[in-house]
Design an enzyme around this catalytic site. Structure first.
Site, PDB file in Angstrom:
ATOM      1  N   HIS A  55       0.810  -1.219   0.000  1.00  0.00           N
ATOM      2  CA  HIS A  55       0.000   0.000   0.000  1.00  0.00           C
ATOM      3  C   HIS A  55       0.845   1.272   0.000  1.00  0.00           C
ATOM      4  O   HIS A  55       0.315   2.370  -0.191  1.00  0.00           O
ATOM      5  CB  HIS A  55      -0.953   0.004   1.199  1.00  0.00           C
ATOM      6  CG  HIS A  55      -2.286   0.618   0.894  1.00  0.00           C
ATOM      7  ND1 HIS A  55      -2.467   1.590  -0.062  1.00  0.00           N
ATOM      8  CD2 HIS A  55      -3.525   0.384   1.406  1.00  0.00           C
ATOM      9  CE1 HIS A  55      -3.739   1.948  -0.108  1.00  0.00           C
ATOM     10  NE2 HIS A  55      -4.399   1.210   0.765  1.00  0.00           N
ATOM     11  N   ARG A  56       2.163   1.157   0.202  1.00  0.00           N
ATOM     12  CA  ARG A  56       3.023   2.327   0.051  1.00  0.00           C
ATOM     13  C   ARG A  56       3.133   2.719  -1.414  1.00  0.00           C
ATOM     14  O   ARG A  56       3.277   3.897  -1.753  1.00  0.00           O
ATOM     15  CB  ARG A  56       4.435   2.049   0.590  1.00  0.00           C
ATOM     16  CG  ARG A  56       4.511   1.750   2.080  1.00  0.00           C
ATOM     17  CD  ARG A  56       5.926   1.337   2.461  1.00  0.00           C
ATOM     18  NE  ARG A  56       6.363   0.160   1.717  1.00  0.00           N
ATOM     19  CZ  ARG A  56       7.594  -0.345   1.779  1.00  0.00           C
ATOM     20  NH1 ARG A  56       8.503   0.247   2.537  1.00  0.00           N
ATOM     21  NH2 ARG A  56       7.910  -1.426   1.092  1.00  0.00           N
TER      22      ARG A  56
END
Length: 471
Positions: free
Chosen positions: A442-443
């Site tokens: 999700h980064r």
């Protein structure tokens, strides 16, 4: 009687015992297991002759000899795990010791490729530059006079022995803890300062296990007698328990999965779709002359769909560079295929998979998995992956939450294709249904980007003709 040219004579030779030390096979590893020796003490070997099979944390590779000579000693037995840099075999080699009186000195010979591991070298002349020994991976420390590798000067700590610094000299900097680049990155990602750890590797080298032990709160308390240690519940191990050493691929996989789970914030999305049209296409392609002799599976069609979807969602084919604080987006899709083997989980990858037509992609998949299960995968095939697929459907599993291959943005798990009652054209019919499970970092990948990618893969598999509208 041999004629002699005036001013020249023949050179004499001498025997020297040279040690070959286990090299780092280009993967930044700290140890490898000797699987099998192909030589014995007393054997005569040639340069680059295969002398052993060595298992790294990723693959079994063949180790060539850096010398031509006679095997004097095998330092380690087959089945032994050896630290990188430790001697594993000694050779008696013949070398020229210099021209006899009256012979002109030979022209200087260019230095051979740099070396990583070798034993004591013959002492060069004062005027000769430092030379490097031949080596498997082509790098290593230059050899100084006396045959010892050049080392950087050690900086004495501030509380070193009296008289170690002259008056007016600034206190030296503390020496950086010894570790390999992958271990330093792991420690940085997990927020563990290396200077707080005591290395258990060779020469107090800080290993991946030391970092993970610190993460678990057990650093500094190694277990030396596992048979006498009670279980986590305080009870002694059950009678008849079998202990299996954790090493090789399984050890590497465990460490990599822990690092991935604690480094990348995982998000997993699921999509269940009717893939009856894709299964019909698969049956037709198997009858096509173009695919004759090709092992064509549903996974090959999913792989092709993934490559097409990545072109529309390139952020899925990227990695996170923590040190540079950058997202690295790759032009080629080096598609990793998780393969279960007797040695553990391997993830070889197909280089530039997006450029392959379906027939070549299917053949590459078959070759990759066959090679992995036979234990013949090369280190080159195990490195450089950018996106991974795992076929859990082959085990009859529908869905899961796959863990990212370290350094990659996404992994897609392909479930089993099942005949399932499904809504079709306003009625219930028996259809071929498949569930896809996408985990992403999700980064790097927003929920919208991950969802669009998964939806694109699903659109192609629902109706392969939709590819015409997407490319």
């Amino acid at each position: 009687m041999t004629a002699t040219v005036p001013g020249e004579t023949t050179a004499s030779t001498a025997s020297t015992v040279r040690e070959f030390r286990l090299p780092d096979l280009g993967e930044g590893l700290t140890e490898s297991e000797i699987v099998q020796w192909h030589i014995a003490e007393g054997d005569t070997v040639e340069l680059n002759q295969i002398i052993a099979d060595v298992e790294t944390a990723k693959a079994v590779v063949e180790l060539p000899s850096p010398y031509a000579g006679v095997v004097v000693r095998l330092h380690e037995a087959a089945g032994t795990v050896v630290d990188v840099g430790a001697p594993i075999v000694s050779f008696e080699v013949r070398s020229e010791v210099g021209p006899e009186p009256g012979r002109a000195a030979p022209a200087p010979v260019p230095a051979p490729a740099p070396a990583l591991a070798s034993g004591p070298a013959s002492t060069p002349s004062d005027a000769a530059p430092a030379r490097r020994e031949p080596n498997l991976v082509g790098y290593g420390a230059a050899v100084e006079k006396g045959g010892h590798p050049q080392r950087r000067s050690r900086v004495l700590p501030a509380d070193g022995p009296a008289g170690s610094r002259g008056p007016g000299m600034a206190p030296p900097r503390a020496e950086r803890p010894r570790s390999t680049p992958p271990v330093r990155k792991l420690a940085r990602d997990l927020g563990i300062p290396l200077d707080s750890l005591a290395g258990t590797g060779p020469g107090s080298l800080i290993t991946r296990a030391d970092v993970l032990a610190a993460l678990a709160g057990t650093a500094g308390s190694p277990v030396t007698d596992t048979a006498a240690v009670p279980s986590a519940q305080g009870a002694a191990p059950a009678a008849g328990a079998t202990r299996i050493p954790i090493k090789g691929v399984r050890k590497h996989t465990a460490a990599a999965m822990v690092a991935s789970a604690f480094t990348a914030p995982h998000v997993t999305e699921f999509l269940t779709i009717d893939v009856t049209p894709t299964m019909d296409l698969l049956a037709d392609l198997k009858q096509s002359r173009a695919f004759e002799g090709t092992r064509l599976t549903p996974l090959a069609l999913v792989a092709k769909a993934v490559c097409i979807a990545v072109a529309r969602n390139p952020v899925l084919n990227s990695s996170w560079d923590e040190e540079a604080q950058e997202i690295v987006q790759y032009a080629d899709v080096n598609l990793g295929i998780a393969a279960a083997t007797p040695r553990g989980l391997l993830v070889p990858n197909i280089k530039a998979a997006q450029s392959l037509p379906l027939v070549d992609l299917a053949r590459a998949l078959g070759s990759l998995t066959d090679t992995a299960r036979a234990g013949k995968t090369t280190p080159a095939d195990l490195t450089g992956g950018t996106l991974t697929m795992t076929n859990i459907g082959v085990f009859g599993i529908d869905a899961g939450t796959p863990i990212l291959n370290p350094g990659e943005a996404a992994i897609l798990a392909v479930g089993a294709v099942r005949s399932t009652p499904w809504e079709y054209q306003g009625a219930v019919a028996l259809r071929s249904v498949l569930t896809l499970s996408l985990s992403f970092d999700h980064r790097l990948v927003d929920g919208e980007q991950g969802s669009r990618f998964l939806a694109d893969v699903g659109t192609i598999l629902r109706n392969p003709a939709m590819v015409l509208a997407m490319v």
